[in-house]
Design an enzyme around this catalytic site. Sequence first.
Site, PDB file in Angstrom:
ATOM      1  CG  ASN A 162      32.913  21.137   3.544  1.00  0.00           C
ATOM      2  OD1 ASN A 162      32.601  21.086   4.734  1.00  0.00           O
ATOM      3  ND2 ASN A 162      33.200  22.275   2.930  1.00  0.00           N
ATOM      4  CD1 TRP A 163      29.359  15.642   5.248  1.00  0.00           C
ATOM      5  CD2 TRP A 163      28.674  15.209   7.334  1.00  0.00           C
ATOM      6  NE1 TRP A 163      29.285  14.277   5.394  1.00  0.00           N
ATOM      7  CE2 TRP A 163      28.864  13.978   6.659  1.00  0.00           C
ATOM      8  CE3 TRP A 163      28.241  15.172   8.661  1.00  0.00           C
ATOM      9  CZ2 TRP A 163      28.647  12.735   7.264  1.00  0.00           C
ATOM     10  CZ3 TRP A 163      28.023  13.942   9.278  1.00  0.00           C
ATOM     11  CH2 TRP A 163      28.222  12.741   8.588  1.00  0.00           C
ATOM     12  CE  LYS A 164      30.154  23.760   1.633  1.00  0.00           C
ATOM     13  NZ  LYS A 164      29.889  24.736   0.584  1.00  0.00           N
TER      14      LYS A 164
ATOM     15  CG  HIS B 159      35.447  26.004   2.327  1.00  0.00           C
ATOM     16  ND1 HIS B 159      34.502  26.967   2.053  1.00  0.00           N
ATOM     17  CD2 HIS B 159      35.104  24.920   1.599  1.00  0.00           C
ATOM     18  CE1 HIS B 159      33.614  26.465   1.188  1.00  0.00           C
ATOM     19  NE2 HIS B 159      33.969  25.221   0.901  1.00  0.00           N
TER      20      HIS B 159
ATOM     21  CD  GLU C 162      30.942  27.731   2.382  1.00  0.00           C
ATOM     22  OE1 GLU C 162      30.975  26.974   3.357  1.00  0.00           O
ATOM     23  OE2 GLU C 162      30.446  27.396   1.280  1.00  0.00           O
TER      24      GLU C 162
ATOM     25  CD  GLU D 147      36.156  23.699  -2.532  1.00  0.00           C
ATOM     26  OE1 GLU D 147      35.433  22.703  -2.652  1.00  0.00           O
ATOM     27  OE2 GLU D 147      36.011  24.520  -1.627  1.00  0.00           O
TER      28      GLU D 147
ATOM     29  N   GLY E  66      28.478  25.638  -4.766  1.00  0.00           N
ATOM     30  CA  GLY E  66      27.055  25.723  -4.446  1.00  0.00           C
ATOM     31  C   GLY E  66      26.217  26.392  -5.517  1.00  0.00           C
TER      32      GLY E  66
ATOM     33  CB  SER F 256      28.790  22.686  -8.814  1.00  0.00           C
ATOM     34  OG  SER F 256      28.268  23.847  -8.191  1.00  0.00           O
TER      35      SER F 256
HETATM   36  P1  PGA Z   1      29.511  22.307  -3.447  1.00  0.00           P
HETATM   37  O1  PGA Z   1      30.537  22.814  -2.314  1.00  0.00           O
HETATM   38  O2  PGA Z   1      29.919  20.915  -3.809  1.00  0.00           O
HETATM   39  O3  PGA Z   1      28.170  22.373  -2.782  1.00  0.00           O
HETATM   40  O4  PGA Z   1      29.639  23.254  -4.598  1.00  0.00           O
HETATM   41  C1  PGA Z   1      31.890  22.510  -2.410  1.00  0.00           C
HETATM   42  C2  PGA Z   1      32.589  23.084  -1.215  1.00  0.00           C
HETATM   43  O5  PGA Z   1      32.179  24.127  -0.697  1.00  0.00           O
HETATM   44  O6  PGA Z   1      33.598  22.503  -0.751  1.00  0.00           O
END
Ligand code: PGA
Length: 258
Positions: A9-11, A95, A97, A167, A173, A212
Amino acid sequence: MRKPLIAGNWKMHFSVPEGLEYALQLRREVERYADTVDVVILPPALMLWEIANALRGCPIEVGAQNAAWEDQGPFTGEISPKMLAGWCHYLLIGHSERRQLFNETDEELNRKLQAALRHQLKVILAVGETLEEYEAGRTEEVITRQLSAAVYGVQLRLPTDLSIAYEPVWAIGTGKAATPGYANTTMGLIRLLLGKSFAGLASEMRILYGGSVTPANTRNLMEQPEIDGALVGGASLKSPDFTQIIQATAEVVQSQRV
Ligand code: PGA
């Protein structure tokens, strides 16, 4: 046996030329693992078409990070599953976010899931509890609510039509991944819930862990029986890290075959 899926996931990272260059680099590095591991990258929508074309004929697949629940219409700023159909393989929805920063609701995610399946996109649905919910011991309740609401009334043709990414929000993160045992237990619950909605398919559906994931913890996570892959954020932005995560996953699969 379920074939693992590693999703990057490049966001909201990379310019278009950077994203393209990186995708081509990944193609050289990870193509060799395609027999054992499915790999998908989820670039920003702006560069998705360009990257999909660059990866045509290569086993790395592409997916979008979000899409609307309608096919077309007055939805400024949105892209639709219909626009992705036929060339984009996956769609990530739910997600944390998107849920937290853009106020996406379970009901909207249900509509997004239905729309995506109508256009033959393979969906990765993310679910997970916040730190507050985790500390209050509410993980099971939260996951049950998120999952049941998102899949309400949904029919699947194949087990690969829908994967769940578990998740825990507190692990995203933060550098603090869930322990493999904790993740595995929650994912066992997710498989039970899937069994209620998709009897006959649930045992073949993939459940990914996200939060993470790094080259250092991949092996321990992938050795868990319920963990069928990973949704990787930060570590998917660096080619050596992402490649090592895929390689470690392939090694776990190979060691389990022996
Ligand atoms: P992360 O993010 O690997 O940086 O913790 C995972 C995600 O948001 O899908």
